[in-house]
Write a protein that holds these residues in place. Structure first.
Motif, PDB file in Angstrom:
ATOM      1  N   ASN A 182     -19.037  11.889   8.724  1.00  0.00           N
ATOM      2  CA  ASN A 182     -17.868  11.639   9.563  1.00  0.00           C
ATOM      3  C   ASN A 182     -16.679  12.485   9.128  1.00  0.00           C
ATOM      4  N   LEU A 183     -16.530  12.656   7.824  1.00  0.00           N
ATOM      5  CA  LEU A 183     -15.417  13.462   7.310  1.00  0.00           C
ATOM      6  C   LEU A 183     -15.533  14.907   7.784  1.00  0.00           C
ATOM      7  N   LEU A 184     -16.731  15.467   7.699  1.00  0.00           N
ATOM      8  CA  LEU A 184     -16.949  16.833   8.166  1.00  0.00           C
ATOM      9  C   LEU A 184     -16.789  16.930   9.679  1.00  0.00           C
ATOM     10  N   ASP A 185     -17.209  15.884  10.375  1.00  0.00           N
ATOM     11  CA  ASP A 185     -17.071  15.855  11.829  1.00  0.00           C
ATOM     12  C   ASP A 185     -15.600  15.928  12.224  1.00  0.00           C
ATOM     13  N   PHE A 186     -14.771  15.134  11.568  1.00  0.00           N
ATOM     14  CA  PHE A 186     -13.345  15.135  11.888  1.00  0.00           C
ATOM     15  C   PHE A 186     -12.677  16.435  11.443  1.00  0.00           C
ATOM     16  N   ALA A 187     -13.133  16.985  10.316  1.00  0.00           N
ATOM     17  CA  ALA A 187     -12.589  18.271   9.872  1.00  0.00           C
ATOM     18  C   ALA A 187     -12.942  19.372  10.862  1.00  0.00           C
ATOM     19  N   GLY A 188     -14.179  19.359  11.357  1.00  0.00           N
ATOM     20  CA  GLY A 188     -14.577  20.327  12.376  1.00  0.00           C
ATOM     21  C   GLY A 188     -13.791  20.155  13.659  1.00  0.00           C
ATOM     22  N   THR A 189     -13.557  18.895  14.041  1.00  0.00           N
ATOM     23  CA  THR A 189     -12.759  18.617  15.235  1.00  0.00           C
ATOM     24  C   THR A 189     -11.351  19.182  15.079  1.00  0.00           C
ATOM     25  N   PHE A 190     -10.757  18.984  13.906  1.00  0.00           N
ATOM     26  CA  PHE A 190      -9.419  19.516  13.641  1.00  0.00           C
ATOM     27  C   PHE A 190      -9.419  21.043  13.726  1.00  0.00           C
ATOM     28  N   ALA A 191     -10.414  21.673  13.106  1.00  0.00           N
ATOM     29  CA  ALA A 191     -10.465  23.136  13.102  1.00  0.00           C
ATOM     30  C   ALA A 191     -10.622  23.693  14.507  1.00  0.00           C
ATOM     31  N   PHE A 192     -11.510  23.085  15.299  1.00  0.00           N
ATOM     32  CA  PHE A 192     -11.710  23.538  16.674  1.00  0.00           C
ATOM     33  C   PHE A 192     -10.433  23.366  17.486  1.00  0.00           C
ATOM     34  N   ALA A 193      -9.793  22.196  17.340  1.00  0.00           N
ATOM     35  CA  ALA A 193      -8.566  21.932  18.094  1.00  0.00           C
ATOM     36  C   ALA A 193      -7.453  22.887  17.674  1.00  0.00           C
ATOM     37  N   PHE A 194      -7.334  23.147  16.383  1.00  0.00           N
ATOM     38  CA  PHE A 194      -6.289  24.040  15.884  1.00  0.00           C
ATOM     39  C   PHE A 194      -6.473  25.451  16.426  1.00  0.00           C
ATOM     40  N   SER A 195      -7.706  25.944  16.382  1.00  0.00           N
ATOM     41  CA  SER A 195      -7.960  27.293  16.892  1.00  0.00           C
ATOM     42  C   SER A 195      -7.706  27.366  18.397  1.00  0.00           C
ATOM     43  N   GLY A 196      -8.061  26.307  19.114  1.00  0.00           N
ATOM     44  CA  GLY A 196      -7.792  26.269  20.552  1.00  0.00           C
ATOM     45  C   GLY A 196      -6.307  26.249  20.859  1.00  0.00           C
ATOM     46  N   ALA A 197      -5.544  25.491  20.068  1.00  0.00           N
ATOM     47  CA  ALA A 197      -4.094  25.421  20.272  1.00  0.00           C
ATOM     48  C   ALA A 197      -3.431  26.761  19.989  1.00  0.00           C
ATOM     49  N   VAL A 198      -3.879  27.447  18.946  1.00  0.00           N
ATOM     50  CA  VAL A 198      -3.321  28.770  18.627  1.00  0.00           C
ATOM     51  C   VAL A 198      -3.587  29.746  19.769  1.00  0.00           C
ATOM     52  N   ALA A 199      -4.826  29.714  20.300  1.00  0.00           N
ATOM     53  CA  ALA A 199      -5.157  30.604  21.418  1.00  0.00           C
ATOM     54  C   ALA A 199      -4.310  30.297  22.643  1.00  0.00           C
ATOM     55  N   ALA A 200      -4.124  29.006  22.936  1.00  0.00           N
ATOM     56  CA  ALA A 200      -3.320  28.607  24.100  1.00  0.00           C
ATOM     57  C   ALA A 200      -1.851  28.971  23.903  1.00  0.00           C
ATOM     58  N   ARG A 201      -1.351  28.814  22.697  1.00  0.00           N
ATOM     59  CA  ARG A 201       0.042  29.179  22.400  1.00  0.00           C
ATOM     60  C   ARG A 201       0.257  30.676  22.579  1.00  0.00           C
ATOM     61  N   THR A 202      -0.716  31.453  22.128  1.00  0.00           N
ATOM     62  CA  THR A 202      -0.631  32.909  22.256  1.00  0.00           C
ATOM     63  C   THR A 202      -0.595  33.340  23.722  1.00  0.00           C
ATOM     64  N   ARG A 203      -1.277  32.575  24.576  1.00  0.00           N
ATOM     65  CA  ARG A 203      -1.318  32.902  26.010  1.00  0.00           C
ATOM     66  C   ARG A 203      -0.099  32.378  26.766  1.00  0.00           C
ATOM     67  N   GLY A 204       0.821  31.712  26.060  1.00  0.00           N
ATOM     68  CA  GLY A 204       2.066  31.288  26.683  1.00  0.00           C
ATOM     69  C   GLY A 204       2.008  29.981  27.449  1.00  0.00           C
ATOM     70  N   LEU A 205       1.034  29.117  27.162  1.00  0.00           N
ATOM     71  CA  LEU A 205       0.953  27.836  27.843  1.00  0.00           C
ATOM     72  C   LEU A 205       2.073  26.908  27.372  1.00  0.00           C
ATOM     73  N   ASP A 206       2.401  25.919  28.207  1.00  0.00           N
ATOM     74  CA  ASP A 206       3.419  24.958  27.799  1.00  0.00           C
ATOM     75  C   ASP A 206       2.796  23.908  26.869  1.00  0.00           C
ATOM     76  N   VAL A 207       3.616  22.946  26.452  1.00  0.00           N
ATOM     77  CA  VAL A 207       3.178  21.949  25.468  1.00  0.00           C
ATOM     78  C   VAL A 207       1.967  21.173  25.972  1.00  0.00           C
ATOM     79  N   PHE A 208       2.039  20.724  27.224  1.00  0.00           N
ATOM     80  CA  PHE A 208       0.924  19.950  27.771  1.00  0.00           C
ATOM     81  C   PHE A 208      -0.339  20.803  27.835  1.00  0.00           C
ATOM     82  N   GLY A 209      -0.189  22.044  28.252  1.00  0.00           N
ATOM     83  CA  GLY A 209      -1.344  22.933  28.342  1.00  0.00           C
ATOM     84  C   GLY A 209      -2.002  23.154  26.993  1.00  0.00           C
ATOM     85  N   ILE A 210      -1.176  23.311  25.951  1.00  0.00           N
ATOM     86  CA  ILE A 210      -1.725  23.508  24.608  1.00  0.00           C
ATOM     87  C   ILE A 210      -2.467  22.267  24.139  1.00  0.00           C
ATOM     88  N   LEU A 211      -1.915  21.083  24.402  1.00  0.00           N
ATOM     89  CA  LEU A 211      -2.593  19.839  24.030  1.00  0.00           C
ATOM     90  C   LEU A 211      -3.930  19.704  24.747  1.00  0.00           C
TER      91      LEU A 211
END
Length: 209
Positions: A8-37
């Protein structure tokens, strides 16, 4: 530390990593706060949701378990508002992304098999669990999915799911086959990032003209 807790710990760590990388990509593309979430959640949980819909496990775990939403939202906020955090988490995110890729592939394949799917279908759904969120992210950000451009990403997930399912058929112990699957996936993905490994690619039509 029990194996279940570590999983479970690795699962949540992987979830965090995937979400973080997705948020960085969305931020780079200029999405708003809701879009990044939204993009962060889709990257972290989209593959699992697609898998659960395919096998009839409803409501999908990514939606019914509040912890996944909380983790993805936390990762998105950190990616949006802290440049220092983004810089310091760059290497750890690569590490956990590589671990999460294998973990999602293994758990996805296990769940598909538990719902009565064939070995072949379970392997494919294990891979979908791991890479589905990234595909949805790239579609939303209007770009060609990264796994279709030669990156050794889906191949690593496929290898993990294959080892898990066919190791089971070969009567390997559950701990042994899962450890091998995660190690192979992690090694393939991390080394591909470290040394810029790619599958063979062809020149684009524009390059041929």
């Amino acid at each position: 530390m029990t194996p279940h807790f570590l999983f479970n710990l690795l699962d949540f760590a992987g979830t965090f990593a995937f979400a973080f990388s997705g948020a960085v990509a969305a931020r780079t593309r200029g999405l708003d706060v809701f879009g990044i979430l939204v993009v962060a959640f889709i990257v972290a949980c989209g593959g699992g949701v697609l898998r659960d819909l395919c096998i009839g496990a409803v409501p999908p775990a990514g939606i019914s378990d509040w912890r996944y939403m909380a983790i993805s939202s936390t990762a998105a906020v950190m990616a949006m508002y802290s440049r220092i955090v983004r810089e310091r988490l760059e290497l750890p995110v690569v590490l956990f992304d590589s671990l999460g890729l294998g973990l999602f592939a293994v758990s996805g394949a296990q769940k598909a098999l538990a719902y009565g799917l064939t070995n072949e279908a379970s392997v494919l759904l294990g891979m979908l669990t791991a890479v589905g969120g990234g595909i949805l992210r790239d579609i939303l950000l209007n770009r060609v999915p990264a796994i279709l451009k030669g990156q050794i990403y889906a191949l690593a997930a496929l290898a993990a799911a294959f080892i898990e399912i066919y190791g089971r058929s070969a009567l390997w112990s559950s701990d042994w086959r899962t450890a091998v699957a995660l190690a192979v996936c992690f090694a393939l993905r991390f080394l591909a990032v470290r040394y810029d490994w790619h599958l063979p690619r062809f020149a684009s039509v524009a390059d041929d003209d």
